[in-house]
Design a protein around this motif. Structure first.
Motif, short mmCIF file in Angstrom:
data_model
loop_
_atom_site.label_atom_id
_atom_site.label_comp_id
_atom_site.label_asym_id
_atom_site.label_seq_id
_atom_site.Cartn_x
_atom_site.Cartn_y
_atom_site.Cartn_z
N MET A 137 70.89 3.39 73.40
CA MET A 137 71.22 3.29 74.66
C MET A 137 70.40 2.03 75.37
O MET A 137 69.98 2.31 76.67
N VAL A 138 69.62 1.47 74.61
CA VAL A 138 68.64 0.17 75.13
C VAL A 138 68.98 -0.94 74.84
O VAL A 138 68.75 -1.91 75.90
N CYS A 139 69.55 -1.56 73.68
CA CYS A 139 69.57 -2.71 73.47
C CYS A 139 70.74 -3.33 73.99
O CYS A 139 71.19 -4.47 74.39
N LYS A 140 71.80 -2.41 74.27
CA LYS A 140 73.08 -2.65 74.96
C LYS A 140 74.10 -3.72 74.17
O LYS A 140 74.97 -4.16 74.60
N ALA A 141 74.00 -3.56 72.90
CA ALA A 141 74.95 -4.35 72.11
C ALA A 141 76.13 -3.56 71.68
O ALA A 141 77.22 -4.25 71.60
N CYS A 142 76.26 -2.60 72.21
CA CYS A 142 77.52 -1.65 71.92
C CYS A 142 78.26 -1.55 73.17
O CYS A 142 79.35 -0.92 73.44
N CYS A 161 77.11 3.97 72.48
CA CYS A 161 76.44 4.60 71.27
C CYS A 161 75.56 5.81 71.88
O CYS A 161 75.26 6.69 70.91
N LYS A 220 78.75 -3.67 69.04
CA LYS A 220 77.73 -3.85 68.03
C LYS A 220 76.75 -2.48 68.00
O LYS A 220 76.51 -2.30 69.04
N TYR A 221 76.34 -2.29 66.58
CA TYR A 221 75.34 -1.28 66.54
C TYR A 221 73.91 -1.99 66.51
O TYR A 221 73.55 -2.88 65.64
N GLY A 222 72.83 -1.64 67.68
CA GLY A 222 71.65 -2.28 67.70
C GLY A 222 70.67 -1.36 67.47
O GLY A 222 69.81 -1.50 66.71
N CYS A 223 70.65 -0.40 68.43
CA CYS A 223 69.52 0.47 68.55
C CYS A 223 70.14 2.13 68.25
O CYS A 223 69.40 2.86 68.02
N GLY A 224 71.37 2.39 68.89
CA GLY A 224 71.57 3.74 68.88
C GLY A 224 71.14 4.62 69.99
O GLY A 224 71.20 5.96 69.91
N GLN A 227 76.98 2.03 77.59
CA GLN A 227 76.52 1.89 76.28
C GLN A 227 77.19 3.03 75.49
O GLN A 227 76.72 4.16 75.62
S1 FES Z 1 73.38 0.12 69.97
FE1 FES Z 1 71.74 -0.27 71.44
S2 FES Z 1 72.45 0.36 73.17
FE2 FES Z 1 73.77 1.05 72.09
#
Ligand code: FES
Ligand code: FES
Length: 158
Positions: free
Chosen positions: A43-48, A60, A37-41, A58
């Protein structure tokens, strides 16, 4: 445009795109693999998070041009096949403890959890609270306590 080739969930894939396109968008937009998933782009939220050669990364922030043809990328879609079962032990523990809420962050949570357990087991030890504290995946639904329990449960079966 340059061609980029790597192994995705056990199968070789090749894409034609600029080398600086991030792997997240190669998977989602060019290959139709939407588990990451895309969360922040940033490399912080780690959804990807996915596994690259067994390590949680990560994607993104990883340009597709950095991948080598021998690199193995595993997404949540390929996790069961990676262990030859209908579900990976981490996914079974997630279901057993009813971890997910809205679900958006959960593929990244599971992939990071698998990467963490691999890393800890490679050091010949069990998962500790300090290890779990290192997981910084964002969950807006606050499922953190169940995530920690699920990782401890799954680690015993991995
Ligand atoms: S989208 Fe948030 S770390 Fe990759
Ligand atoms: S389950 Fe909703 S963001 Fe984590």
């Amino acid at each position: 445009m340059p061609a980029h080739s790597f192994i995705l969930n056990g199968n070789r894939v090749t894409v034609d795109c600029p080398s600086d396109v991030r792997l997240l968008w190669v998977l989602r937009d060019l290959l139709g693999v939407t588990g990451p998933k895309y969360g922040c782009g940033l490399m912080v939220c780690k959804a990807c998070t996915c596994l690259i050669n067994g390590q949680a990364r990560q994607i993104c922030g990883i340009p597709v041009g950095e991948l080598k043809p021998t690199d193995h990328v595993v997404t949540i879609e390929g996790l069961p096949a990676a262990v030859g079962k209908p579900l990976h032990p981490m996914q079974e523990a997630w279901l057993e403890l009813d971890v997910a809420q809205c679900g958006y962050c959960q593929p990244g949570q599971i992939m990071d959890a698998v990467g963490l357990v691999h890393e800890v087991h490679a050091e010949g030890r069990e998962v500790t609270h300090a290890d779990l504290d290192r997981l910084r995946n964002v969950c807006r639904c606050g499922t953190y306590p169940r995530i920690r329990e699920a990782i401890k449960t799954a680690a015993k079966k991995m």
